[in-house]
Design a protein around this motif. Structure first.
Motif, PDB file in Angstrom:
ATOM      1  N   GLY A 176       0.807  -1.207   0.000  1.00 30.26           N
ATOM      2  CA  GLY A 176       0.000   0.000   0.000  1.00 30.26           C
ATOM      3  C   GLY A 176       0.848   1.268   0.000  1.00 30.26           C
ATOM      4  O   GLY A 176       2.006   1.274   0.416  1.00 30.26           O
ATOM      5  N   ILE A 177       0.231   2.335  -0.487  1.00 34.78           N
ATOM      6  CA  ILE A 177       0.918   3.625  -0.560  1.00 34.78           C
ATOM      7  C   ILE A 177       0.814   4.334   0.788  1.00 34.78           C
ATOM      8  O   ILE A 177      -0.292   4.492   1.314  1.00 34.78           O
ATOM      9  N   PRO A 178       1.940   4.756   1.385  1.00 40.91           N
ATOM     10  CA  PRO A 178       1.853   5.514   2.641  1.00 40.91           C
ATOM     11  C   PRO A 178       1.096   6.817   2.429  1.00 40.91           C
ATOM     12  O   PRO A 178       1.442   7.605   1.549  1.00 40.91           O
ATOM     13  N   ARG A 179       0.049   7.029   3.240  1.00 41.34           N
ATOM     14  CA  ARG A 179      -0.752   8.248   3.123  1.00 41.34           C
ATOM     15  C   ARG A 179      -0.518   9.209   4.273  1.00 41.34           C
ATOM     16  O   ARG A 179      -0.818  10.410   4.151  1.00 41.34           O
ATOM     17  N   THR A 180       0.010   8.696   5.366  1.00 39.68           N
ATOM     18  CA  THR A 180       0.200   9.504   6.571  1.00 39.68           C
ATOM     19  C   THR A 180       1.594   9.282   7.136  1.00 39.68           C
ATOM     20  O   THR A 180       2.310   8.345   6.745  1.00 39.68           O
ATOM     21  N   THR A 204       8.174  17.138   7.108  1.00 37.97           N
ATOM     22  CA  THR A 204       7.307  18.173   7.695  1.00 37.97           C
ATOM     23  C   THR A 204       5.918  18.078   7.073  1.00 37.97           C
ATOM     24  O   THR A 204       5.776  18.087   5.839  1.00 37.97           O
ATOM     25  N   ASP A 205       4.901  17.950   7.944  1.00 38.29           N
ATOM     26  CA  ASP A 205       3.538  17.792   7.435  1.00 38.29           C
ATOM     27  C   ASP A 205       2.981  19.135   6.963  1.00 38.29           C
ATOM     28  O   ASP A 205       3.590  20.192   7.182  1.00 38.29           O
ATOM     29  N   PRO A 206       1.819  19.123   6.288  1.00 34.77           N
ATOM     30  CA  PRO A 206       1.240  20.366   5.778  1.00 34.77           C
ATOM     31  C   PRO A 206       0.959  21.407   6.855  1.00 34.77           C
ATOM     32  O   PRO A 206       0.872  22.604   6.558  1.00 34.77           O
ATOM     33  N   GLY A 207       0.845  20.970   8.088  1.00 47.32           N
ATOM     34  CA  GLY A 207       0.612  21.909   9.187  1.00 47.32           C
ATOM     35  C   GLY A 207       1.888  22.541   9.713  1.00 47.32           C
ATOM     36  O   GLY A 207       1.836  23.385  10.620  1.00 47.32           O
ATOM     37  N   GLY A 208       3.054  22.154   9.167  1.00 48.29           N
ATOM     38  CA  GLY A 208       4.320  22.747   9.582  1.00 48.29           C
ATOM     39  C   GLY A 208       5.026  22.003  10.700  1.00 48.29           C
ATOM     40  O   GLY A 208       6.072  22.449  11.164  1.00 48.29           O
ATOM     41  N   ASP A 259       3.830  13.428  -1.187  1.00 50.59           N
ATOM     42  CA  ASP A 259       4.291  14.602  -1.925  1.00 50.59           C
ATOM     43  C   ASP A 259       3.745  15.912  -1.370  1.00 50.59           C
ATOM     44  O   ASP A 259       4.271  16.985  -1.688  1.00 50.59           O
ATOM     45  N   ASP A 260       2.684  15.837  -0.574  1.00 50.48           N
ATOM     46  CA  ASP A 260       2.141  17.066   0.007  1.00 50.48           C
ATOM     47  C   ASP A 260       2.880  17.458   1.282  1.00 50.48           C
ATOM     48  O   ASP A 260       2.547  18.458   1.917  1.00 50.48           O
ATOM     49  N   HIS A 261       3.862  16.679   1.677  1.00 49.59           N
ATOM     50  CA  HIS A 261       4.718  16.983   2.817  1.00 49.59           C
ATOM     51  C   HIS A 261       6.042  17.555   2.314  1.00 49.59           C
ATOM     52  O   HIS A 261       6.413  17.373   1.153  1.00 49.59           O
ATOM     53  N   LYS A 262       6.766  18.235   3.189  1.00 47.37           N
ATOM     54  CA  LYS A 262       8.055  18.820   2.825  1.00 47.37           C
ATOM     55  C   LYS A 262       9.202  17.982   3.366  1.00 47.37           C
ATOM     56  O   LYS A 262       9.140  17.482   4.490  1.00 47.37           O
TER      57      LYS A 262
END
Length: 307
Positions: A176-180, A204-208, A259-262
């Motif tokens: 499975g693809i890691p989502r979190t 770094t998550d989208p919340g910083g 990809d939505d994480h830094k």
């Protein structure tokens, strides 16, 4: 008195036939020219010249000393000319060091084009993922990636280096693809053991908020190309620089995840001793590196395998 100057005055006196002629050649007074020769004789405790008001005659010791001085002065002149030519002609051996995988994947074409441009230059490379002291090892330049240590060396930034998390489609299909972040924490890791810069396996998550990924390491290696091969074979999640994994991600052989994480962005630098009196071959090579990687960045493929 300066020994080389004294030797030069002594040789000139023989070639000109007088101390007056030697003095004229060097812009000295006759008495000062005589003092240079006398200083050599006093230091050697031997008579080199038999002087009269009109002539100079070499003693046996003076003849041998004259011939040896000629050789020494010619050698010094050759050395001076070579050093000056190094500042006006691109020639000689350039000694560089670079991280193993970066050098193997990216430096070959760059060096080849440099050698084509400058046929009188040769290059010696030392590839290692360990810190190498440029000055201690007698190197001209080091390619370094990540956070640089404080030093007296000059650092020229060549290109950015983004870190990526990625895995093979075969792995993602099975597990499975890691989502979190939690999914990533439980994934088997393919880890590089010789990372120099801090922040390894950070994201770094989208919340910083920054997280440290500390799941089980299934494969640890001190060579990025081995980790790339293992990732391509579906062994787990790899984390590393895009210059290693970027081409495989672009081709679809690997997929980046979260990809939505830094992730960390480091930099690739050319590091070399002070600019003062830097050889022309070194200055031209730094310019060449900057032009090559700058060109690749403009194409949007700064650290991918060069075509």
């Amino acid at each position: 008195m300066d020994r080389l100057t004294g030797m030069a005055v002594f040789v000139a006196a023989i070639e000109e036939g007088s101390l007056v002629g030697a003095a004229r050649r060097f812009g000295l007074s006759q008495s000062m020219a005589g003092k240079h020769v006398s200083a050599i004789e006093e230091q050697l405790q031997v008579r080199l010249l038999q002087r009269s008001t009109r002539t100079l005659n070499l003693t046996e010791a003076g003849t041998a000393y004259y011939l040896r001085c000629k050789q020494i002065l010619e050698t010094v002149e050759d050395a001076n000319n070579e050093a000056q030519q190094a500042q006006t002609t691109v020639r000689g051996t350039l000694r560089i060091t670079a991280p193993t995988t970066f050098g193997a994947m990216h430096l070959g074409p760059v060096i080849a084009s440099f050698l084509e441009t400058y046929p009188d230059v040769s290059v010696e490379t030392l590839l290692s993922d360990h810190y190498i002291d440029v000055i201690e090892k007698g190197l001209d330049l080091a390619i370094r990636i990540g956070n640089l240590q404080d030093s007296d060396l000059i650092a020229k930034r060549l290109a950015p280096c983004k870190m990526v998390y990625c895995a093979a489609p075969s792995y993602l299909k099975r597990f499975g693809i890691p989502r979190t972040i939690e999914d990533l924490q439980h994934a088997p890791r393919l880890a590089f053991t010789d990372a120099i810069s801090p922040g390894d396996w950070n994201i770094t998550d989208p919340g910083g908020q920054t997280h440290v990924i500390s799941g089980v390491v299934r494969l640890a290696a001190n060579n990025m190309q081995m980790l790339l091969a293992s990732a391509l074979a579906g062994a787990g999640i790899a984390y590393g620089p895009d210059f290693v994994f970027g081409a495989s991600i672009a081709s679809g052989a690997l997929h980046s995840v979260l990809d939505d994480h830094k992730t960390a962005e480091l930099a690739i630098h050319a590091v070399y001793p002070t600019k003062r009196h830097a050889s022309l071959k070194l200055r031209r090579f730094v310019e060449h590196l900057n032009a090559q990687f700058g060109k690749n960045q403009a194409r949007g493929a700064a650290l991918k395998t060069q075509e």
